[in-house]
Design an enzyme around this catalytic site. Structure first.
Site, PDB file in Angstrom:
ATOM      1  N   LYS A  39      10.036 -40.687  13.166  1.00 59.40           N
ATOM      2  CA  LYS A  39      11.266 -40.074  13.620  1.00 59.40           C
ATOM      3  C   LYS A  39      11.274 -38.577  13.315  1.00 59.40           C
ATOM      4  CE  LYS A  39      13.604 -44.205  11.942  1.00 59.40           C
ATOM      5  NZ  LYS A  39      14.461 -44.701  10.853  1.00 59.40           N
ATOM      6  N   GLY A  40      10.450 -38.170  12.364  1.00 58.23           N
ATOM      7  CA  GLY A  40      10.519 -36.803  11.828  1.00 58.23           C
ATOM      8  C   GLY A  40      10.379 -35.687  12.849  1.00 58.23           C
ATOM      9  N   GLU A  95       3.983 -33.623  16.351  1.00 60.47           N
ATOM     10  CA  GLU A  95       4.124 -34.175  14.996  1.00 60.47           C
ATOM     11  C   GLU A  95       4.870 -33.175  14.115  1.00 60.47           C
ATOM     12  OE1 GLU A  95       4.570 -36.406  13.047  1.00 60.47           O
ATOM     13  OE2 GLU A  95       2.684 -37.396  12.580  1.00 60.47           O
ATOM     14  N   ASP A  96       5.646 -33.697  13.188  1.00 58.20           N
ATOM     15  CA  ASP A  96       6.383 -32.801  12.294  1.00 58.20           C
ATOM     16  C   ASP A  96       5.471 -32.175  11.242  1.00 58.20           C
ATOM     17  OD1 ASP A  96       5.951 -35.263  11.082  1.00 58.20           O
ATOM     18  OD2 ASP A  96       8.009 -35.537  10.379  1.00 58.20           O
ATOM     19  N   ASP A  99      -0.235 -34.371   6.742  1.00 66.78           N
ATOM     20  CA  ASP A  99      -0.427 -34.417   5.301  1.00 66.78           C
ATOM     21  C   ASP A  99      -1.870 -34.880   5.044  1.00 66.78           C
ATOM     22  OD1 ASP A  99       0.234 -34.467   2.581  1.00 66.78           O
ATOM     23  OD2 ASP A  99       1.113 -36.444   2.677  1.00 66.78           O
ATOM     24  N   LYS A 127      -0.112 -29.402   5.789  1.00 68.00           N
ATOM     25  CA  LYS A 127      -0.445 -29.331   4.350  1.00 68.00           C
ATOM     26  C   LYS A 127      -1.941 -29.542   4.222  1.00 68.00           C
ATOM     27  CE  LYS A 127       3.260 -32.098   2.654  1.00 68.00           C
ATOM     28  NZ  LYS A 127       3.765 -32.999   1.627  1.00 68.00           N
ATOM     29  N   PHE A 148       6.882 -31.308  -1.138  1.00 67.86           N
ATOM     30  CA  PHE A 148       7.516 -32.296  -0.277  1.00 67.86           C
ATOM     31  C   PHE A 148       8.672 -31.625   0.456  1.00 67.86           C
ATOM     32  CE2 PHE A 148       9.605 -35.974   1.361  1.00 67.86           C
ATOM     33  CZ  PHE A 148       8.534 -36.784   1.694  1.00 67.86           C
ATOM     34  N   ASP A 155      12.467 -36.310   6.481  1.00 66.64           N
ATOM     35  CA  ASP A 155      13.302 -37.052   5.539  1.00 66.64           C
ATOM     36  C   ASP A 155      12.611 -37.331   4.213  1.00 66.64           C
ATOM     37  OD1 ASP A 155      11.410 -39.013   6.623  1.00 66.64           O
ATOM     38  OD2 ASP A 155      12.619 -40.496   5.572  1.00 66.64           O
ATOM     39  N   ARG A 161      17.558 -35.413   6.923  1.00 64.41           N
ATOM     40  CA  ARG A 161      17.074 -35.019   8.254  1.00 64.41           C
ATOM     41  C   ARG A 161      17.974 -33.982   8.891  1.00 64.41           C
ATOM     42  NH1 ARG A 161      13.021 -38.619   9.738  1.00 64.41           N
ATOM     43  NH2 ARG A 161      13.258 -40.766   9.028  1.00 64.41           N
TER      44      ARG A 161
HETATM   45  P1  IMP Z   1      -0.223 -38.353   6.898  1.00 58.69           P
HETATM   46  O1  IMP Z   1      -0.699 -39.592   7.562  1.00 58.69           O
HETATM   47  O2  IMP Z   1      -0.471 -38.370   5.418  1.00 58.69           O
HETATM   48  O3  IMP Z   1      -0.762 -37.089   7.518  1.00 58.69           O
HETATM   49  O4  IMP Z   1       1.341 -38.363   6.966  1.00 58.69           O
HETATM   50  C1  IMP Z   1       2.016 -37.927   8.038  1.00 58.69           C
HETATM   51  C2  IMP Z   1       3.469 -38.337   8.014  1.00 58.69           C
HETATM   52  O5  IMP Z   1       3.983 -38.485   6.682  1.00 58.69           O
HETATM   53  C3  IMP Z   1       4.290 -37.242   8.630  1.00 58.69           C
HETATM   54  O6  IMP Z   1       4.364 -37.401  10.011  1.00 58.69           O
HETATM   55  C4  IMP Z   1       5.615 -37.401   7.937  1.00 58.69           C
HETATM   56  O7  IMP Z   1       6.388 -38.337   8.629  1.00 58.69           O
HETATM   57  C5  IMP Z   1       5.266 -37.909   6.564  1.00 58.69           C
HETATM   58  N1  IMP Z   1       5.209 -36.800   5.588  1.00 58.69           N
HETATM   59  C6  IMP Z   1       4.121 -36.229   5.033  1.00 58.69           C
HETATM   60  N2  IMP Z   1       4.446 -35.217   4.212  1.00 58.69           N
HETATM   61  C7  IMP Z   1       5.800 -35.118   4.269  1.00 58.69           C
HETATM   62  C8  IMP Z   1       6.753 -34.224   3.658  1.00 58.69           C
HETATM   63  O8  IMP Z   1       6.441 -33.285   2.905  1.00 58.69           O
HETATM   64  N3  IMP Z   1       8.055 -34.453   3.985  1.00 58.69           N
HETATM   65  C9  IMP Z   1       8.454 -35.446   4.820  1.00 58.69           C
HETATM   66  N4  IMP Z   1       7.609 -36.283   5.415  1.00 58.69           N
HETATM   67  C10 IMP Z   1       6.286 -36.127   5.147  1.00 58.69           C
HETATM   68 MG    MG Z   2       5.880 -37.784  11.246  1.00 55.04          MG
END
Ligand code: IMP
Ligand code: MG
Length: 173
Positions: A39-40, A95-96, A99, A127, A148, A155, A161
């Site tokens: 949803k982000g 994508e928001d 990570d 990140k 974070f 969220d 949000r």
């Molecule tokens: P990844 O698979 O570790 O790259 O995670 C990606 C998803 O984790 C993002 O699309 C976000 O929804 C969530 N996420 C990762 N870091 C953060 C953060 O700092 N704040 C909020 N959501 C995050």
């Molecule tokens: Mg996301």
């Protein structure tokens, strides 16, 4: 819990306009389909869409990699799939934040198997130092340190949000 403004709404607005101008230039004359990762990324999608000066279709996908924790499990599940076929479309995943990259790496493979004409990624935040999977956004708003982030659609346990700025979450409950 305490939050502190990290990137202001004005800075976000300027960056989204800048990204939209580049995307508009790159996708002129193509069949652009924006796939928003719920949803982000919804707030980013809406702002980006309003700044584009090329036509674009939109679709939504929901995946989960985190459950309710703030640490990636590496397990990705499709919670909601796309409504339409992406065959022969020029797909841009919206994508928001990237990570570990595990979510996008799974999503990219999954979508590539559906034969789009092209597939790229746009992420508002990156990140980089947290990366596990080998994945890079084709368009990126801000590279940020390992904090974070909440607000502007992002969220922590479904809260924050609504904050109009991108904020750092300073204390976790
Ligand atoms: P990844 O698979 O570790 O790259 O995670 C990606 C998803 O984790 C993002 O699309 C976000 O929804 C969530 N996420 C990762 N870091 C953060 C953060 O700092 N704040 C909020 N959501 C995050
Ligand atoms: Mg996301």
């Amino acid at each position: 819990m305490k939050t502190e403004v990290f990137i202001t709404r004005q800075e976000i607005g300027a960056k989204v306009a800048e990204l939209a101008a580049v995307v508009s230039r790159d996708y002129r004359g193509k069949e652009l389909l924006l796939i928003c990762v719920l949803k982000g990324a919804v707030v980013f999608l809406c702002d980006l869409l309003r700044f584009l000066d090329v036509g674009a279709q939109i679709d939504f996908m929901a995946v989960s990699s985190y459950g309710n924790s703030s640490v990636s499990s590496g397990v990705v599940r499709i919670l909601k799939d796309l409504d339409c076929s992406i065959e022969k479309k020029d797909v841009l995943i919206v994508e928001d934040i990237i990570d570990t990259g595990l979510t996008l790496s799974y999503l990219k493979e999954n979508l590539l198997s559906r034969n789009p004409a092209s597939l790229k990624i746009i992420a508002l935040l990156d990140k980089r130092e947290r990366r596990i999977a080998a994945i890079e956004p084709d368009y990126c708003g801000f590279c940020i340190p390992d904090e974070f982030i909440v607000g502007y659609g992002l969220d922590y346990q479904e809260k924050y949000r609504n904050l109009p700025d991108l904020c750092v979450l300073l204390e976790f409950a």
